[in-house]
Scaffold this motif. Sequence first.
Motif, short mmCIF file in Angstrom:
data_model
loop_
_atom_site.label_atom_id
_atom_site.label_comp_id
_atom_site.label_asym_id
_atom_site.label_seq_id
_atom_site.Cartn_x
_atom_site.Cartn_y
_atom_site.Cartn_z
N VAL A 263 2.15 -3.12 -9.74
CA VAL A 263 0.75 -3.00 -10.16
C VAL A 263 -0.01 -2.07 -9.22
O VAL A 263 -0.77 -1.20 -9.65
CB VAL A 263 0.08 -4.39 -10.20
N PHE A 264 0.20 -2.24 -7.91
CA PHE A 264 -0.46 -1.34 -6.96
C PHE A 264 0.00 0.10 -7.15
O PHE A 264 -0.81 1.04 -7.11
CB PHE A 264 -0.18 -1.79 -5.53
N LYS A 266 1.05 1.58 -9.84
CA LYS A 266 0.44 2.15 -11.05
C LYS A 266 -1.04 2.45 -10.83
O LYS A 266 -1.56 3.44 -11.33
CB LYS A 266 0.64 1.19 -12.22
N THR A 267 -1.73 1.61 -10.07
CA THR A 267 -3.13 1.89 -9.75
C THR A 267 -3.24 3.12 -8.86
O THR A 267 -4.12 3.98 -9.07
CB THR A 267 -3.76 0.68 -9.04
N SER A 528 -7.02 3.43 -4.05
CA SER A 528 -5.68 2.99 -3.67
C SER A 528 -5.74 1.86 -2.64
O SER A 528 -4.98 0.89 -2.72
CB SER A 528 -4.89 4.18 -3.12
N ALA A 531 -6.71 -1.49 -4.31
CA ALA A 531 -5.60 -2.08 -5.05
C ALA A 531 -4.52 -2.59 -4.11
O ALA A 531 -3.93 -3.66 -4.33
CB ALA A 531 -5.00 -1.04 -6.01
N SER A 535 -3.25 -6.40 -3.83
CA SER A 535 -1.82 -6.64 -4.05
C SER A 535 -1.21 -7.36 -2.86
O SER A 535 -0.43 -8.32 -3.02
CB SER A 535 -1.12 -5.30 -4.28
N GLU A 600 -3.49 -3.11 -13.93
CA GLU A 600 -4.34 -2.20 -13.17
C GLU A 600 -5.70 -1.98 -13.83
O GLU A 600 -6.65 -1.57 -13.17
CB GLU A 600 -3.64 -0.86 -12.96
#
Length: 670
Positions: A263-264, A266-267, A528, A531, A535, A600
């Motif tokens: 997930v991080f 992709k963010t 970034s 996120a 995460s 995200e």
Amino acid sequence: MGSHTKRHRRNRRLLALALAAGSTASLPPVTLSEDPHRPILPEQRCLEIRSPGQLCQVCVPVTPRPATVLDNQFDFPTSYLTLNEAINITLANSEVVRVLGGVTASTSGRTIYDAAITNTTIDAQRATFDPNLRLNNVWNQTESPNAVFDPLDPANAIIGGTQNEGYGLDFGLSKRNMLGGTSSLGVNSNTNRITPGIVPLNPADRTTTELSYTQPFLQGAGRVVNQAPIVLARIDTERSYFQYKSAVQQSVQGVIEAYWSLVFAKTDLWARRQQVEQADFANTRTEARIAAGDANAGDLAQSQLALENFRASLLASEANVLQRQAALLNMLGLPPYEAQRTIPVTPMAEELIEVDWAAINELAQRERPDIIELKLILEADQQRLLLADNQARPQLNGVALYRWNGLEGIAPSGNRIQSGSGDFEDWSLGVNFSVPLGLRAERASLRQRQLLITRDRANLDQGLHQMQHSLALSLRNLEQFFAQYERFQAVRQAARINLERQLAQYNEGIVQFIVVLQAIVDWGNSVSAEAQALSQYNTEISRLELQTGTILQTHNVVFFEERFRSIGPMGRLGEEPCYPRSLPPTASVDRYEGGSQPSEEYFDLEDPVAKRDAGASNLPNPVDLDREVEFQKVDETDSDEMTDEEIDEVLRKRSATRTLGDRIRGLFRR
């Protein structure tokens, strides 16, 4: 020319590999059991190693080529995956337990069969106390030639002999009890027929029946000592179970970490794409300004350099997404290629959890598999100490025997006669004693066991010490990551406002591109960082549960015993009972929320440049950079410094409107 040469070399390598594989496959299969058929086998005077192609070959699943940065397959159809589904798939495919290590998964060395395999050692130790049956049958015939004088011619001799035919029966039944004693029942029968011959009984049958008991009084005596090997086997089974449980806990925590890391990633990829779009937009504006004569070639070179740097960062971010996605697939037990891209949809937790320090310490010392294993090692040491202490004693055994003897046969008259029951009896009582003088080896073994207990107690204390520090580290990280998440939310808002203002001023020619470049970098890094902090916070929650040893309980994961049929006490002709086979975990996790959009998207991802015009009315009023700043004139004769009250009064008079910092803080205020 260079690319053509590289392709030619690569094709030659592939051809060489194909030829090597083909030549290996053409070799005849060789087995290790093939030996020449000779009365005496030859010596092994050379090394006979089979080639890999002659070994057992296994089927490898055929899958398409996985995604790479040159073929990222981001345009493939998508498939939503919740965190509950990810954990359940991992548990369902955990015949061999995998753990996460960086951007890949590796085997933990534990399987669902380990505990059942170790469990068989309990019956192996119990077999010592099973009855032992002995039954031997022997048929024999002996003919011994003898030379005697000829009665008709004393100067001559004749050769004759006798034939002895016999049958022997040897029956025995013995059993060892928990006190260390051994009971025995034995029956022996020997029948002999001599031909020719004149003997009192022919054939004659001698029988004996005896009962005996041997009881140790020092070494080998006592129920606790004799049961120690069984207790050790049980402890080994428990250790195997908790080692397997520890691996499953790490696997669950690993799939959670892999999920949130994806997930991080992709963010972060979204932020890098936005940086590229913004840098490309700024580069286009620079080209337009050069055409209008409002900028020079140096400005264009700077914007192009920044654009290429952002594209390089985007490539690294795409590679990171592919690596994290591959790590998640590896943890799930799925092949590296997927026809539909996996999209995480579970939202992250955004609330700070409260942790009771005393409670998690108590949970950890009770539930953590590594602490439990140290406790089991101490229990095993105590059992081995009992055995060593018993072996350091002299051998003193009491022996008792009672025997009934019998004889029957056929007399020369043809009558069968036999001895009466109980007419001929033997008995014996004895005490046997033996001891190695000094008991050097036994005493050394005893000292060794005492020292091992001291060492393992120190290891348990160190384990508890390390446990507390691990819990403290997780607790600090948990609160640190949440605090950073809150701070980075404010940083992101400030970076977006800064980027919009710097772009607007750059388009008007007020600031240089280097300021816009820094604003783009700050904004992308803030997205970034936000996120990443969230995460890490969600990952640390699972790590804290792992440190307390309760991650399986909190996720409703239990183990159930699978059984299989195998040969039983009645042998292969009897019914096969069921025995433990494996301990797979249940795939019934339903702790986390589902989702209808990629995870995200919960970060409110939007392009600040595209939304700038639409949201201009919601932003603070622009600051007039050309407005002259008024200063309070201080008399030269007044050398005293202004007090805080005087400064506040001046600021209230001069600040008819809120400053930019106040406006930003107002946006961030919850």
